[in-house]
Design an enzyme around this catalytic site. Sequence first.
Site, mmCIF file in Angstrom:
data_model
loop_
_atom_site.group_PDB
_atom_site.id
_atom_site.type_symbol
_atom_site.label_atom_id
_atom_site.label_comp_id
_atom_site.label_asym_id
_atom_site.label_seq_id
_atom_site.Cartn_x
_atom_site.Cartn_y
_atom_site.Cartn_z
ATOM 1 N N LYS A 200 0.822 -1.079 -0.148
ATOM 2 C CA LYS A 200 0.018 -0.154 -0.213
ATOM 3 C C LYS A 200 0.985 1.087 0.112
ATOM 4 C CE LYS A 200 -3.792 1.683 2.808
ATOM 5 N NZ LYS A 200 -4.732 1.439 4.061
ATOM 6 N N SER B 88 -9.646 1.262 3.359
ATOM 7 C CA SER B 88 -8.850 2.020 2.504
ATOM 8 C C SER B 88 -7.912 1.323 1.757
ATOM 9 C CB SER B 88 -8.185 3.280 3.292
ATOM 10 O OG SER B 88 -7.180 2.856 4.004
ATOM 11 N N SER C 18 -9.669 -0.849 7.734
ATOM 12 C CA SER C 18 -9.127 -0.791 6.046
ATOM 13 C C SER C 18 -8.484 -1.880 5.560
ATOM 14 C CB SER C 18 -8.296 0.617 6.362
ATOM 15 O OG SER C 18 -9.086 1.779 6.161
#
Lengths: 489, 97
Positions: free
Chosen positions: A80, A155, A179
Amino acid sequence: MSSILDWTALELSKAVRAGDVTAADATEAYLARIEAVEPKINAYLRVAAKTARAAAESVDKKRQAGKPLGPLAGVPLALKDIFVTEGIETTCGSKILDGWTPPYDGTHARRLREADSVMLGKVSMDEFAMGSSNENSPHPPVRNPWDTDFVPGGSSGGSVAAVAARTALCTLGTDTGGSIRQPASLCNVVGLKPTYGRVSRHGMIAFASSLDQAGPVTRTVRDAALVLGAIAGRDEMDATTLDAPVDDYLSACDQGVAGLRIGVHRKAMELEGLDEDVRVAFTRSLEAFKELGATLVDVELPHFDHAVATYYILCTAEASSNLARYDGVRYGARVEAPSLLKMYNATREAGFGAEVKRRIMLGTFVLRASSYEEYYGRAMKVRTLIKRDYQAAFGQCDLIASPTSPVPGFRIGERIADPLSMYLSDVFTIGANLAGLPGISIPGGFSSAAKPLPIGLQLVGPTLGESLLFSAAAAYEANTGWHTKVAEL
Amino acid sequence: MATVTPEEIRELATLARLSLDDQEVEQFRVQLADILGYIGTLREVDVSGVPEFLSERQEESSLREDAAGVQFSSETALSNAPNTRGRLVVVPKFKED
């Protein structure tokens, strides 16, 4: 012979160590896959093909030289974009960090490299990890590989979409209020949020420091155990990491669930807005646990209804403070203006997206002297009550099961104009963050729609109960096989 | 439903170092009122005698050796700054006209 892309990280790393396949072959297979399907998914912000090939070559040379290889030998993975990577642009999904090329690796990138994995690139996310749909981003929205009209969740939307689309064998995500787990649920992959302090936060760009935790996104429970083993443990660079020894998580996967007491918070199942398909899938999951020899126990979490409000006070307060550092002075983007104050304001106005501004505003409000006691102080006390609720529940059970997300998914654009409805996506996941507990989402069924969407099952454990989560999750996975279904692209 | 005025939104924006345009002020006014109405439900919880949250790690205290670690050269540390002169970061003047 099956394709390299079909292998789990456990299988691939064994094959690389044995010399049956090279890290270079695996890397090329994934780079080709990225080229083929990435335009449909938008999971990647940056593909680092050159550094990936160099990393694969160094793993293969190490093997040829007779040196022992690490647990993730040759495993192509992606991070990420919240994780700091030396020499590779890191933006946290924000325009305000455009062009920032970190001069160092965070603990995650370093430990994964030391485990001999191959980093393919950086994957998309909601800006500063604020969101549940991956739509809060200056980049094209990441699409759910199961139905590209739907969001992948957030997310860590890029992290789960890449694993589901097989453009990375595993990824790291971060979980502040769900997330990792919520998007894992929406994309039929495994996502683990470890105990707060189990994994370092060094080199993980801060959103809400008392809640943020990094964890693996994988195709199988065993792969999650493998990756967690490589990144967990005390880190001198993060004073909040725990000293506790790192368990043998892979062995935990063989322990089974027989004899374990699975707690069920029945009142949560009366939640308004809980999708019927999710309810049905969850009921079936509980039956599966019973068949496997677990017992079901009803538990109470008396402050469950207050978790989302508590979370949105605390996370926005911490975010408004953490994001004060983005001022256009030392790194990232700057909008020139005639005075320092005007430069700060113009840089932040242009650099942050709407959701980030909304949370900074809300955090500034709750921390203001006139509202501090009523909002922040009160939320910190309710957080204590929520932690006590879990402690009491774990007096009666070993793990708590629930759906991960109240709905199988939602369409791109469907909720973006209504922030509060988006915040309620986190209703089942937030408690574990507030109480600092580990939680895992595993594939738990599919919706009844013409184009079925995945439904996740969440298990939450006591502090440092990752091994228990792996035992139960691996047994469930072997029994149900939902994880073997692959999105067609 | 909580009420929030445009003046309050502008004051928060000043504190948060954001320069919002009128459309953003109105949008945030409506959305923040909605969210504050929701988070205001915490007033229902009896918190008398309850201490503020501390994580397990915070409940103990930990000290480490005061040892020098890896340092970046000033060149490396400044490599991402938008505007530099020698070993300094250049910013606009502090005083408003």
